[in-house]
Scaffold this motif. Structure first.
Motif, mmCIF file in Angstrom:
data_model
loop_
_atom_site.group_PDB
_atom_site.id
_atom_site.type_symbol
_atom_site.label_atom_id
_atom_site.label_comp_id
_atom_site.label_asym_id
_atom_site.label_seq_id
_atom_site.Cartn_x
_atom_site.Cartn_y
_atom_site.Cartn_z
ATOM 1 N N GLU A 96 18.017 13.469 -10.001
ATOM 2 C CA GLU A 96 17.360 12.169 -9.895
ATOM 3 C C GLU A 96 17.606 11.459 -8.574
ATOM 4 O OE1 GLU A 96 14.632 9.538 -11.136
ATOM 5 O OE2 GLU A 96 15.223 11.407 -12.082
ATOM 6 N N PRO A 97 18.870 11.404 -8.031
ATOM 7 C CA PRO A 97 19.062 10.744 -6.739
ATOM 8 C C PRO A 97 18.235 11.385 -5.636
ATOM 9 C CG PRO A 97 21.155 11.051 -7.853
ATOM 10 C CD PRO A 97 20.143 11.818 -8.634
ATOM 11 N N GLY A 98 18.124 12.720 -5.679
ATOM 12 C CA GLY A 98 17.314 13.414 -4.686
ATOM 13 C C GLY A 98 15.860 13.037 -4.801
ATOM 14 N N ARG A 99 15.374 12.887 -6.026
ATOM 15 C CA ARG A 99 13.983 12.516 -6.235
ATOM 16 C C ARG A 99 13.711 11.124 -5.675
ATOM 17 N NH1 ARG A 99 11.585 13.494 -12.076
ATOM 18 N NH2 ARG A 99 12.049 15.606 -11.357
ATOM 19 N N GLN A 100 14.606 10.206 -5.880
ATOM 20 C CA GLN A 100 14.426 8.853 -5.343
ATOM 21 C C GLN A 100 14.414 8.864 -3.820
ATOM 22 O OE1 GLN A 100 13.548 6.128 -7.029
ATOM 23 N NE2 GLN A 100 13.392 7.588 -8.725
ATOM 24 N N GLU A 101 15.197 9.769 -3.236
ATOM 25 C CA GLU A 101 15.196 9.872 -1.777
ATOM 26 C C GLU A 101 13.846 10.384 -1.283
ATOM 27 O OE1 GLU A 101 16.633 9.697 2.147
ATOM 28 O OE2 GLU A 101 17.248 8.750 0.267
ATOM 29 N N VAL A 102 13.246 11.326 -2.022
ATOM 30 C CA VAL A 102 11.913 11.814 -1.653
ATOM 31 C C VAL A 102 10.883 10.699 -1.795
ATOM 32 C CG1 VAL A 102 10.074 13.441 -2.218
ATOM 33 C CG2 VAL A 102 12.457 14.201 -2.235
ATOM 34 N N VAL A 103 10.995 9.900 -2.843
ATOM 35 C CA VAL A 103 10.092 8.755 -3.018
ATOM 36 C C VAL A 103 10.167 7.848 -1.799
ATOM 37 C CG1 VAL A 103 9.752 6.608 -4.311
ATOM 38 C CG2 VAL A 103 10.069 8.768 -5.540
ATOM 39 N N ARG A 104 11.370 7.572 -1.353
ATOM 40 C CA ARG A 104 11.550 6.685 -0.189
ATOM 41 C C ARG A 104 10.888 7.288 1.052
ATOM 42 N NH1 ARG A 104 14.418 6.202 4.214
ATOM 43 N NH2 ARG A 104 15.628 8.104 3.854
ATOM 44 N N ARG A 105 11.077 8.595 1.244
ATOM 45 C CA ARG A 105 10.533 9.237 2.442
ATOM 46 C C ARG A 105 9.007 9.336 2.385
ATOM 47 N NH1 ARG A 105 15.290 13.865 2.827
ATOM 48 N NH2 ARG A 105 16.803 12.549 3.913
ATOM 49 N N VAL A 106 8.472 9.609 1.197
ATOM 50 C CA VAL A 106 7.016 9.644 1.055
ATOM 51 C C VAL A 106 6.426 8.282 1.393
ATOM 52 C CG1 VAL A 106 5.126 9.840 -0.607
ATOM 53 C CG2 VAL A 106 6.948 11.549 -0.601
ATOM 54 N N ARG A 107 7.034 7.221 0.882
ATOM 55 C CA ARG A 107 6.541 5.880 1.172
ATOM 56 C C ARG A 107 6.646 5.568 2.670
ATOM 57 N NH1 ARG A 107 5.384 2.411 -2.808
ATOM 58 N NH2 ARG A 107 5.869 2.992 -4.963
ATOM 59 N N GLU A 108 7.734 5.999 3.282
ATOM 60 C CA GLU A 108 7.915 5.772 4.722
ATOM 61 C C GLU A 108 6.781 6.411 5.523
ATOM 62 O OE1 GLU A 108 10.780 7.618 8.180
ATOM 63 O OE2 GLU A 108 11.707 7.134 6.245
ATOM 64 N N LEU A 109 6.393 7.631 5.137
ATOM 65 C CA LEU A 109 5.329 8.326 5.858
ATOM 66 C C LEU A 109 3.959 7.737 5.546
ATOM 67 C CD1 LEU A 109 6.613 12.001 5.472
ATOM 68 C CD2 LEU A 109 6.770 10.528 7.483
ATOM 69 N N LEU A 110 3.724 7.370 4.295
ATOM 70 C CA LEU A 110 2.441 6.781 3.930
ATOM 71 C C LEU A 110 2.181 5.468 4.656
ATOM 72 C CD1 LEU A 110 2.404 7.391 0.060
ATOM 73 C CD2 LEU A 110 0.993 8.539 1.775
ATOM 74 N N ALA A 111 3.251 4.753 4.965
ATOM 75 C CA ALA A 111 3.108 3.466 5.654
ATOM 76 C C ALA A 111 2.561 3.631 7.070
ATOM 77 C CB ALA A 111 4.458 2.750 5.691
ATOM 78 N N ARG A 112 2.533 4.869 7.573
ATOM 79 C CA ARG A 112 1.918 5.097 8.885
ATOM 80 C C ARG A 112 0.391 5.048 8.814
ATOM 81 N NH1 ARG A 112 5.059 10.207 11.655
ATOM 82 N NH2 ARG A 112 7.186 9.403 11.575
ATOM 83 N N TYR A 113 -0.131 5.300 7.605
ATOM 84 C CA TYR A 113 -1.571 5.434 7.458
ATOM 85 C C TYR A 113 -2.220 4.254 6.738
ATOM 86 C CZ TYR A 113 -0.232 10.172 8.665
ATOM 87 O OH TYR A 113 0.300 11.264 9.311
ATOM 88 N N ARG A 114 -1.428 3.438 6.090
ATOM 89 C CA ARG A 114 -1.951 2.268 5.404
ATOM 90 C C ARG A 114 -1.022 1.080 5.660
ATOM 91 N NH1 ARG A 114 -5.392 5.298 5.345
ATOM 92 N NH2 ARG A 114 -6.818 5.942 3.675
ATOM 93 N N ASP A 115 -1.495 -0.109 5.364
ATOM 94 C CA ASP A 115 -0.693 -1.313 5.515
ATOM 95 C C ASP A 115 0.618 -1.137 4.737
ATOM 96 O OD1 ASP A 115 0.479 -3.820 5.322
ATOM 97 O OD2 ASP A 115 -1.441 -4.864 5.109
ATOM 98 N N PRO A 116 1.773 -1.266 5.423
ATOM 99 C CA PRO A 116 3.064 -1.079 4.736
ATOM 100 C C PRO A 116 3.210 -1.967 3.501
ATOM 101 C CG PRO A 116 3.399 -1.115 7.103
ATOM 102 C CD PRO A 116 1.960 -1.475 6.869
#
Length: 464
Positions: free
Chosen positions: A3-23
């Protein structure tokens, strides 16, 4: 994944998505809400997945990435991190040898001088000279040499020999040869059929094996992906090296001007008697050239002072709705994948060597893809195409144009796009390079190659 690893992936996915849409929009989206709510499509998600893999060794299954209902949570649930957390080493490879034989002449220095001086050798097309078609040929070559049965093998060996010049002969057996070509037998097959023979060596699939035997190399493979063959061969070699399946790889893109190639492309109405005129307002199609270009690659070695440049990233796509007409979305996808593999943002790119064949539809699709990837910066991004001088080197194009990028990065100079003026009015506000230009601070370049049937590639190169 815990689970902690999954939350870290969630954070990183959101970080990358914010490059393409309004953060703020990305922050406000629930983990289980479909990303389509924000207009995020599969092309963007493929880019995000590629960068996750490049930067953090996190792999997301294609099924999850391409799912129309994909969400932040579903991507994280499908993630696998075999390398664990933390940044992984970049997938960069060193270029330690180059070789070329082309209409500019024999050797890399002749290529560079020819590109700057806009000098190349032409011959009347051996198969239909009456209609005014010409072919690009190796400087000094006669019409008889151009159509000789072993022309493809000879070109491969000439370019490969130059690239291998600095390599200890004792190490040649450890080099894997990857040949990219569109040639399905070409001149050799034509001669074999005319003689009613049964010569298997005439088949293109044997050219790598024959060349490897002649050069004393190890394993050999031939890659055929239409006009993108040379670039796809670079991507294939990159995969071999990064996976540890080869110690060194010699990539050779090569093609002859064969009767089958000429008549096949003539039937598709892609040929023009004026030669390639990239981005020209009256461009009419391509003209063919024979050529071979070689690039010797290996994983980085600390303290190596023989490095000529670096292969930083590669991206490809298979995307089209028409056999002979490229789609901008496919080119865009290849570009985004290449940049993600190199962990570079569009703003990090110093210039683009465009596929730029000078066809009515091809140039439009490519420029639209560049505009979609680079945004407003596309109008100040230097863009050139060496096809205006070399014409279309077919399977050799992806490698010879990559060498042009490496040479431009090393010399701090961009080569001109021959025959581009007057530029089509729709691109006159773009920075299409038509004269040699100093670019001393250039650090990275992207080379685009496309092929019939929707093969699209992009290769990212960096200065050593």
């Amino acid at each position: 994944m815990a689970e902690p690893g999954r939350q870290e992936v969630v954070r990183r996915v959101r970080e990358l998505l914010a490059r393409y849409r309004d953060p703020a929009q990305v922050d406000g989206l629930g983990d289980d809400e479909p990303l389509a709510v924000l207009g995020i499509d599969s092309v963007t998600l493929i880019t995000v997945a590629a960068e996750l893999h490049q930067r953090w060794d996190v792999t997301i299954a294609d099924d999850a990435v391409l799912d129309p209902a994909a969400s932040v949570a579903s991507l994280a649930a499908a993630a696998v991190a075999p390398g664990g957390a933390g940044d992984r080493p970049g997938g960069r490879l060193d270029v330690v040898g180059m070789g070329v034989v082309a209409p500019t002449g024999l050797g890399v220095p002749a290529l560079w001088d020819g590109l700057l001086a806009e000098r190349a050798h032409r011959l009347p097309m051996p198969y239909d000279a009456a209609r005014g078609h010409r072919a690009g040929a190796v400087a000094g070559a006669s019409a008889a040499e151009v159509v000789a049965p072993d022309r493809l093998l000879d070109l491969v060996c000439l370019a490969a020999g130059e690239a291998l010049g600095g390599l200890d002969p004792g190490r040649r057996a450890g080099v894997t040869l990857v040949v990219g070509t569109t040639d399905t037998g070409g001149n050799a097959l034509g001669h074999a059929l005319a003689g009613a023979g049964d010569d298997q060596s005439a088949l293109a699939g044997w050219v790598a094996e024959r060349a490897a035997e002649k050069l004393g190399l190890g394993a050999a493979v031939t890659v055929g992906s239409a006009s993108a063959s040379g670039a796809v061969a670079l991507g294939y070699a990159r995969d071999l090296l990064l996976a540890g399946d080869a110690e060194e790889a010699l990539v050779v893109g090569a093609d002859t001007v064969s009767k089958s190639a000429f008549h096949g492309l003539a039937a598709l109405r892609t040929l023009g008697v004026d030669g390639c005129q990239p981005f020209h307002e009256a461009r009419r199609g391509i003209a063919l050239s024979e050529a071979a270009a070689a690039c010797l690659l290996r994983r980085p070695v600390p303290g190596d002072d023989a490095v000529l440049g670096r292969l930083a990233g590669y991206g490809a796509s298979s995307f089209t709705t028409h056999m002979a007409a490229p789609e901008s979305a496919g080119i865009e996808l290849a570009l985004r994948r290449a940049l993600a593999a190199a962990a570079l943002a569009p703003g990090d790119v110093s210039f683009v060597n465009a596929h730029g064949p000078g066809t009515k539809l091809g140039d439009v699709a490519e420029m639209r893809a560049l505009a979609d990837v680079f945004g407003d910066r596309v109008r100040t991004l230097p863009i050139n195409s060496v096809k205006g001088l070399l014409w279309h080197c077919q399977g050799a194009a992806g490698v010879i144009e990559s060498l042009a990028c490496l040479l431009s990065l090393r010399h701090g100079t961009l080569t001109p796009t021959t025959a581009a003026e007057p530029v089509d009015p729709q691109w006159r506000e773009f920075d299409i390079v038509t004269k040699p230009r100093e670019l001393a601070d250039a650090r990275s370049a992207v080379s685009v190659s496309c092929g019939l049937g929707g093969v699209n590639t992009a290769v990212v190169w960096e200065r050593a």
